[in-house]
Design an enzyme around this catalytic site. Structure first.
Site, PDB file in Angstrom:
ATOM      1  N   ASP A  35     -12.878  -5.157   3.838  1.00 38.94           N
ATOM      2  CA  ASP A  35     -13.190  -5.518   2.456  1.00 38.94           C
ATOM      3  C   ASP A  35     -13.982  -6.806   2.220  1.00 38.94           C
ATOM      4  OD1 ASP A  35     -11.196  -3.662   2.848  1.00 38.94           O
ATOM      5  OD2 ASP A  35      -9.919  -4.351   1.237  1.00 38.94           O
TER       6      ASP A  35
ATOM      7  N   SER B  62      -7.346   6.640   4.116  1.00 37.27           N
ATOM      8  CA  SER B  62      -8.013   7.580   5.014  1.00 37.27           C
ATOM      9  C   SER B  62      -7.989   7.157   6.485  1.00 37.27           C
ATOM     10  CB  SER B  62      -9.451   7.760   4.532  1.00 37.27           C
ATOM     11  OG  SER B  62     -10.235   8.390   5.487  1.00 37.27           O
ATOM     12  N   TRP B  63      -8.492   5.955   6.791  1.00 37.35           N
ATOM     13  CA  TRP B  63      -8.561   5.638   8.231  1.00 37.35           C
ATOM     14  C   TRP B  63      -7.205   5.203   8.762  1.00 37.35           C
ATOM     15  CZ3 TRP B  63     -11.748   1.098  10.692  1.00 37.35           C
ATOM     16  CH2 TRP B  63     -11.526  -0.104  10.032  1.00 37.35           C
TER      17      TRP B  63
ATOM     18  N   GLU C  83       0.092  -6.981   9.172  1.00 41.35           N
ATOM     19  CA  GLU C  83      -1.188  -6.325   8.882  1.00 41.35           C
ATOM     20  C   GLU C  83      -2.288  -7.020   9.697  1.00 41.35           C
ATOM     21  OE1 GLU C  83      -2.099  -6.717   4.762  1.00 41.35           O
ATOM     22  OE2 GLU C  83      -3.726  -5.245   4.785  1.00 41.35           O
TER      23      GLU C  83
ATOM     24  N   TYR D 237       0.839  -1.215   0.000  1.00 40.74           N
ATOM     25  CA  TYR D 237       0.000   0.000   0.000  1.00 40.74           C
ATOM     26  C   TYR D 237       0.869   1.259   0.000  1.00 40.74           C
ATOM     27  CZ  TYR D 237      -3.244  -3.498   2.031  1.00 40.74           C
ATOM     28  OH  TYR D 237      -3.999  -4.612   2.303  1.00 40.74           O
TER      29      TYR D 237
HETATM   30  C1  9WN Z   1      -8.502  -1.440  -0.155  1.00 42.13           C
HETATM   31  C2  9WN Z   1      -4.743   0.014   3.809  1.00 42.13           C
HETATM   32  C3  9WN Z   1      -6.089  -0.650   3.587  1.00 42.13           C
HETATM   33  C4  9WN Z   1      -6.975  -0.620   4.845  1.00 42.13           C
HETATM   34  C5  9WN Z   1      -8.193  -1.516   4.717  1.00 42.13           C
HETATM   35  C6  9WN Z   1      -7.743  -2.905   4.290  1.00 42.13           C
HETATM   36  C7  9WN Z   1      -6.954  -2.825   2.985  1.00 42.13           C
HETATM   37  C8  9WN Z   1      -7.329  -2.048   0.621  1.00 42.13           C
HETATM   38  C9  9WN Z   1      -6.778  -3.222  -0.162  1.00 42.13           C
HETATM   39  O1  9WN Z   1      -5.835  -1.992   3.151  1.00 42.13           O
HETATM   40  O2  9WN Z   1      -7.814  -2.379   1.948  1.00 42.13           O
HETATM   41  O3  9WN Z   1      -8.911  -0.246   0.431  1.00 42.13           O
HETATM   42  O4  9WN Z   1      -6.212  -2.982  -1.221  1.00 42.13           O
HETATM   43  O5  9WN Z   1      -6.944  -4.382   0.257  1.00 42.13           O
HETATM   44  O6  9WN Z   1      -8.832  -3.745   4.172  1.00 42.13           O
HETATM   45  O7  9WN Z   1      -8.882  -1.554   5.941  1.00 42.13           O
HETATM   46  O8  9WN Z   1      -7.381   0.685   5.092  1.00 42.13           O
HETATM   47  O9  9WN Z   1      -4.110  -0.520   4.943  1.00 42.13           O
END
Ligand code: 9WN
Length: 442
Positions: free
Chosen positions: A180, A43-44, A415, A38
């Site tokens: 998700d 946001s959160w 994670e 990521y």
């Molecule tokens: C899609 C970043 C995010 C968290 C979510 C988690 C995961 C994303 C993904 O990662 O979601 O938004 O690509 O799987 O489910 O809670 O904010 O850590």
């Protein structure tokens, strides 16, 4: 899961390593949610990360929230991803087709995530105020300046997503829940049939090599189909109810909003916007009641509702404990507290650590290694524990703190974690996991 530097010696070393994780994930403009999986701001995640950062540097924490607010849409929505320049994540900004809808110069997705921000901002400001000096001045100024923007965010959720007065937030994508592929969404997703879907190539399963820890390809096709439906409607709030195949009243996001409204009312009162507080308290009450109204009298768990079929959603997931975040009903709080201690949750003797898993460990279709279908998420445990403590439950807070720190001492900042073995899964060096380690230690 061999860790060259593990096990960690003591809590001091855990803190040092957590700070190093946040520093390594910091691009200068943002702390990415994770190093490879990521490489952008979520946001959160950003809200939890800011809280963790504030144990190190209040100005750096505020900069994180300022960067997120810089991406706020004209409507008031705060997007779920603010993209950095890094390549690699799919779906990237092009797939979202938000250009022209998002503010000029901002690269963002077109959906939102749970509104935990005001709750964490209050925490940061209180921490800074207690420290005094320059940190206090900066944090209080930031609160004064940003309260109107947070009010626009909450106001958008209330009008665009809960305009029916139900006190429950509608989500148009499982990603908006932050959980998700939780079994919460199995029913609604089973009715999403991708039509003429633009072809796509996933990148997540290149990074998390064990693909079974991630959602399936079939699930991803549905996720992308919903993105396409919303992008085709230019993310127009008025059109979404007519075009999107997934519409769920999200009880967890609603509880987060109830409590965040309360926190925003306190910030408004203390930092120059006292006139706004009564309206924010009314909103808090509206969502508190909305959440309480979803509780299944038989199981004692709160439930989401599928807007398109009108059906309640039954699988026992951690979202069922939403009232622990928001309720003012003492009997409900006691019932839920007893439930979470029970054999379906933290009282399951098979657990590596007595912490609540994302899905009840006695659920028939439990997948203990797959994402939101079973693993334990450190960030959730901290968020729920602080909610318990806020309502006076020091005992559970202390017990969960001890168990969470013991879990994190393995040193990967996973994670999520396998509930029965404690194996770290998904991405390692996940920012919000490091952030909550710092919060637990503070
Ligand atoms: C899609 C970043 C995010 C968290 C979510 C988690 C995961 C994303 C993904 O990662 O979601 O938004 O690509 O799987 O489910 O809670 O904010 O850590």
């Amino acid at each position: 899961w061999p860790n060259p530097d593990a096990p960690l010696k003591d809590h001091a070393e855990l803190g040092d390593r957590a700070r190093a994780v946040l520093a390594a994930n910091d691009t200068g403009a943002m702390v990415t949610a994770a190093p490879n999986l990521y490489p952008h701001m979520w946001s959160w995640d950003a809200a939890f990360v800011a809280a963790g950062l504030s144990t190190i540097s209040v100005p750096r924490a505020l900069a994180e929230l300022a960067h997120l607010l810089g991406a706020q849409w004209e409507s008031g929505m705060i997007p779920h991803i603010v993209f950095s320049e890094a390549p690699g994540y799919f779906p990237g900004v092009d797939r979202w087709r938000t250009e022209g809808v998002s503010p000029p110069g901002v690269k963002s997705s077109g959906i939102c995530q749970p509104p935990v921000h005001a709750t964490l901002l209050r925490r940061i400001v209180e921490r800074a105020t207690a420290r005094g000096g320059e940190a206090a001045r900066l944090a209080e100024d930031f609160a004064r300046q940003s309260v109107p923007q947070w009010i626009r965010w909450h106001g958008w959720l209330r009008s665009a997503r809960a305009g029916d007065g139900s006190g429950l937030v509608t989500i148009y994508h499982g990603w908006e829940s932050g959980m998700d592929n939780s079994p919460r969404f199995d029913g609604p997703y089973s009715r999403v049939q991708p039509g003429d879907l633009e072809p796509f190539v996933r990148t997540d399963t290149r990074i998390v090599e064990d693909a079974s820890q991630r959602p399936s390809d079939e699930e991803y096709a549905r996720y992308l189909w919903l993105v396409q439906q919303m992008a085709d409607a230019a993310f127009d709030d008025a059109r979404l109810p007519g075009v999107v195949d997934f519409q769920v009243k999200d009880v967890f996001a609603s509880a987060a909003l109830a409590t965040a409204n309360e926190d925003l009312a306190v910030l408004a009162e203390r930092h120059g916007h006292a006139g706004e507080a009564p309206r924010l308290r009314e909103w808090a009450e509206e969502f508190r009641e909305g959440v309480d109204s979803t509780v299944d009298p038989e199981t004692g768990l709160a439930r989401d509702r599928d807007v398109l079929t009108g059906e309640w959603i039954d699988p026992p997931t951690i979202a069922g404990f939403a009232p622990l975040i928001s309720t003012a009903d003492r009997a409900l709080r006691e019932r839920q507290s007893a439930l979470i201690d029970g054999p379906d949750w933290t009282g399951d003797p098979r657990l590596a650590f007595p912490l609540p898993a994302s899905t009840s460990t006695t659920y028939g279709d439990l997948r203990p290694r797959q994402y939101w279908r079973g693993p334990v998420w450190p960030v959730m445990n901290w968020y729920l524990a602080t909610a318990l403590r806020r309502h006076g439950d020091e005992g559970r807070y202390a017990a969960w703190r001890q168990a969470s720190l013991a879990q994190l001492m393995e040193g990967h900042f996973g994670e999520y974690y396998e509930p029965f073995t404690g194996e770290p899964l998904g991405s390692w060096n996940q920012s919000w996991t490091a952030a909550v380690a710092l919060e637990w230690l503070d």
